[in-house]
Design a protein around this motif. Structure first.
Motif, PDB file in Angstrom:
ATOM      1  N   SER A 198       0.819  -1.207   0.000  1.00 56.45           N
ATOM      2  CA  SER A 198       0.000   0.000   0.000  1.00 56.45           C
ATOM      3  C   SER A 198       0.858   1.263   0.000  1.00 56.45           C
ATOM      4  N   ALA A 199       2.006   1.218   0.677  1.00 59.99           N
ATOM      5  CA  ALA A 199       2.891   2.384   0.711  1.00 59.99           C
ATOM      6  C   ALA A 199       3.389   2.727  -0.686  1.00 59.99           C
ATOM      7  N   LEU A 200       3.701   1.722  -1.486  1.00 57.66           N
ATOM      8  CA  LEU A 200       4.202   1.971  -2.838  1.00 57.66           C
ATOM      9  C   LEU A 200       3.095   2.454  -3.770  1.00 57.66           C
ATOM     10  N   MET A 201       1.849   2.210  -3.429  1.00 54.18           N
ATOM     11  CA  MET A 201       0.734   2.695  -4.221  1.00 54.18           C
ATOM     12  C   MET A 201       0.391   4.146  -3.903  1.00 54.18           C
ATOM     13  N   VAL A 202       0.754   4.602  -2.706  1.00 56.56           N
ATOM     14  CA  VAL A 202       0.302   5.916  -2.243  1.00 56.56           C
ATOM     15  C   VAL A 202       1.432   6.935  -2.159  1.00 56.56           C
ATOM     16  N   VAL A 203       2.561   6.556  -1.550  1.00 53.72           N
ATOM     17  CA  VAL A 203       3.622   7.525  -1.259  1.00 53.72           C
ATOM     18  C   VAL A 203       4.231   8.137  -2.520  1.00 53.72           C
ATOM     19  N   PRO A 204       4.526   7.368  -3.592  1.00 54.45           N
ATOM     20  CA  PRO A 204       5.032   8.033  -4.807  1.00 54.45           C
ATOM     21  C   PRO A 204       4.077   9.071  -5.370  1.00 54.45           C
ATOM     22  N   VAL A 205       2.788   8.807  -5.273  1.00 58.28           N
ATOM     23  CA  VAL A 205       1.790   9.777  -5.750  1.00 58.28           C
ATOM     24  C   VAL A 205       1.830  11.033  -4.888  1.00 58.28           C
ATOM     25  N   ALA A 206       1.885  10.845  -3.568  1.00 53.42           N
ATOM     26  CA  ALA A 206       1.965  11.994  -2.670  1.00 53.42           C
ATOM     27  C   ALA A 206       3.242  12.790  -2.901  1.00 53.42           C
ATOM     28  N   ALA A 207       4.345  12.090  -3.203  1.00 60.12           N
ATOM     29  CA  ALA A 207       5.603  12.780  -3.478  1.00 60.12           C
ATOM     30  C   ALA A 207       5.516  13.580  -4.769  1.00 60.12           C
ATOM     31  N   ALA A 208       4.913  12.995  -5.803  1.00 61.29           N
ATOM     32  CA  ALA A 208       4.783  13.693  -7.083  1.00 61.29           C
ATOM     33  C   ALA A 208       3.898  14.926  -6.951  1.00 61.29           C
ATOM     34  N   GLN A 209       2.902  14.857  -6.090  1.00 65.47           N
ATOM     35  CA  GLN A 209       2.005  15.992  -5.901  1.00 65.47           C
ATOM     36  C   GLN A 209       2.699  17.192  -5.268  1.00 65.47           C
TER      37      GLN A 209
END
Length: 296
Positions: A198-209
């Motif tokens: 779940s971390a790999l599904m969410v954290v990269p998106v949050a970082a890109a934002q």
């Protein structure tokens, strides 16, 4: 590179690249829908599939995929109809999935909790050719859905009511998103592990934002981050003999922190510029309104 001389590392690196692409590609829709922890719940349910795979002497990856898809559909149905007791039903589904996985794998001939460990936290040396084949097929499905239907999925993720008014099949697209998330969890479990995917599904998106506001740019940057951290974590795991899943997640969080620090001054400058423009007033607002332009 030395590690490319080993077949198991070639398989692990290929799986890592596919995980780095698929996890953020699905995660961006989950983040938009405010369902960031959906992958974690599906991971719990997929444990039952892994246990059944050992018990029935079939592929744990394919069995986990089937069970995860059923669990994701049930979760979506609970979201639609379980307005009052939905949280309790979801809790029972998640914990029941974990308990079922432990039970089935211990009932399997020669099975033990040690067999489940590599699926919970990821393992490089246990990625087989059969696993790579399954991961490639499942990853192709995820990429086709997340890119081919990106406009429809984005519309539903942003505003279901508006999407319904425009004629989109909202429930079908929601189910497709849930199924795609379930497939992504099983793609990632051999590299990152069911409990950390779940971390790999969410954290990269949050970082890109932290760097961009457009959907296309966020999608591209989050996938680039996903590929970078999965490859970096896999290589680090080989040379330092550390768990791959934990290494990948910690690298992802480190990237998020770094981008947040870099983006903070830019965000402050934008906020000050916006406040200054608001204080001065928009000159266009003081001018004579323009005549409406006729549509052609």
């Amino acid at each position: 590179m030395e590690l490319l001389n080993y077949a198991f590392m070639q398989r692990a690196l290929l799986a890592a690249v596919l995980v780095g692409i698929t996890a953020p590609a699905v995660g961006i829709y989950l983040v938009q829908r405010r369902q960031a922890l959906m992958g974690d719940g599906i991971g719990h349910v997929a444990m039952t599939g892994v246990g059944l795979g050992f018990l029935l002497s079939t592929s744990p990856v394919w069995m986990a995929t089937a069970v995860a898809i059923v669990g994701a559909v049930v979760m979506e149905l609970i979201r639609w109809y379980g307005k009052t007791r939905g949280d309790i039903a979801l809790a029972m589904l998640f914990y029941g999935g974990m308990a079922g996985g432990v039970m089935f794998i211990n009932l399997a001939p020669g099975g033990s909790n040690a067999n489940l460990q590599s699926y919970l936290f990821g393992s490089l040396s246990t990625v087989s050719e059969e696993d790579v084949t399954a991961i490639c097929l499942l990853a192709a499905f995820v990429v086709l859905v997340t890119i081919g239907l990106r406009r429809q999925l984005f519309a539903v993720s942003q505003d279901e009511e508006f999407a319904r008014v425009t004629g989109l099949p909202v429930r079908a697209l929601n189910l497709l998103t849930a199924v795609t998330a379930a497939v992504t969890v099983t793609v990632a479990m051999r590299v990152v592990g069911l409990l950390l995917v779940s971390a790999l599904m969410v954290v990269p998106v949050a970082a890109a934002q932290q760097l961009t506001r457009s959907f296309a740019a966020t999608f591209a940057i989050s996938v680039a981050i996903g590929v970078a951290v999965t490859l970096g974590g896999t290589v680090t795991s080989y040379y330092q003999d550390v768990p791959p899943g934990a290494t990948i997640v910690l690298l992802t969080i480190g990237v998020f922190i770094a981008l947040t620090v870099l983006a903070t001054p830019l965000a402050r400058r934008r906020a000050r510029a916006a406040a200054a423009a608001e204080a001065l007033g928009d000159p266009a607002e003081c001018s004579v309104p323009a005549q409406p332009v006729a549509k052609t």
